[in-house]
Design an enzyme around this catalytic site. Structure first.
Site, PDB file in Angstrom:
ATOM      1  N   ARG A  84      33.481  35.346  48.058  1.00 46.21           N
ATOM      2  CA  ARG A  84      33.338  36.422  46.651  1.00 46.21           C
ATOM      3  C   ARG A  84      31.982  36.400  45.833  1.00 46.21           C
ATOM      4  NH1 ARG A  84      36.539  38.171  42.258  1.00 46.21           N
ATOM      5  NH2 ARG A  84      35.177  39.367  40.951  1.00 46.21           N
ATOM      6  N   ARG A  93      35.380  43.438  46.299  1.00 48.11           N
ATOM      7  CA  ARG A  93      35.316  42.109  46.528  1.00 48.11           C
ATOM      8  C   ARG A  93      36.282  41.578  47.590  1.00 48.11           C
ATOM      9  NH1 ARG A  93      37.666  41.988  40.703  1.00 48.11           N
ATOM     10  NH2 ARG A  93      36.082  43.393  40.566  1.00 48.11           N
ATOM     11  N   ASP A  96      39.971  38.392  44.890  1.00 48.44           N
ATOM     12  CA  ASP A  96      39.825  38.135  43.305  1.00 48.44           C
ATOM     13  C   ASP A  96      40.993  37.252  42.984  1.00 48.44           C
ATOM     14  OD1 ASP A  96      38.987  38.387  40.411  1.00 48.44           O
ATOM     15  OD2 ASP A  96      40.398  40.157  40.464  1.00 48.44           O
ATOM     16  N   ASP A  98      43.228  36.233  39.433  1.00 47.78           N
ATOM     17  CA  ASP A  98      43.295  36.130  38.202  1.00 47.78           C
ATOM     18  C   ASP A  98      44.470  35.306  37.652  1.00 47.78           C
ATOM     19  OD1 ASP A  98      41.165  37.620  37.781  1.00 47.78           O
ATOM     20  OD2 ASP A  98      42.420  39.651  37.719  1.00 47.78           O
TER      21      ASP A  98
END
Length: 171
Positions: A84, A93, A96, A98
């Site tokens: 990344r 990307r 990711d 989160d």
């Protein structure tokens, strides 16, 4: 004491399914974490920056002994290991991750906001999260209620990616 946390995975470069497998393995191998549930894989048109490939997205529910800050650091390390690079907001990307929720805590500090501040406006996050944890409360509404208000047919179940994920995980 373990805290339940919901995570969102996304990616659209290289092989996102392979990146999801690596992230799931890393989460499982860390003794502080217990993987509770994982969603199917969904395909979503790009959001924010449109001139890039479709994204694959999924959600994961874990229990962790890590603090929210340590969980964030762990997730960022997994992202780095998968190549990344943070070059542009909403850009392409490899992976990711989160943190969507961390127990019932509300956290607002530089680099970490929980619940994720834009969760209620992102069908590509709510759709996989609703599959595995419709009961989670975000403010005054459940994930199921937020999802029902934001259903978006551009978020499509990707049966092939889901099957491949299971195969690579040995499930």
């Amino acid at each position: 004491m373990k805290t339940e946390s919901a995570l969102a995975f996304g990616g659209n470069l290289d092989d996102p399914v392979e990146a999801f497998v690596a992230a799931l393995r890393a989460l499982r191998q860390n003794p502080a974490n217990v993987l509770l549930r994982q969603s199917s894989v969904y395909r979503t048109a790009p959001w924010g920056k449109l001139d890039q490939p479709d994204f694959l997205n999924m959600a994961v529910l874990i229990e962790t002994d890590l603090s929210a800050g340590d969980l964030l650091a762990f997730c960022l390390e997994i992202e780095r290991e998968r190549g990344r690079e943070r070059l542009e907001r909403w850009g392409p990307r490899t992976l990711d991750i989160d943190i969507l929720t961390y127990g019932e805590e509300a956290i607002d500090r530089p680099g970490l906001q929980v619940p994720h501040p834009r969760i209620a406006e992102r069908a590509f996050v709510l759709t996989p999260l609703n599959e595995i944890a419709p009961h989670i409360m975000i403010g005054e509404k459940s994930v199921a209620q937020l999802h029902a208000a934001l259903i978006d047919d551009s978020v499509r179940l990707d049966d092939d990616a889901t099957t491949r994920l299971g195969f690579l995980l040995g499930e």
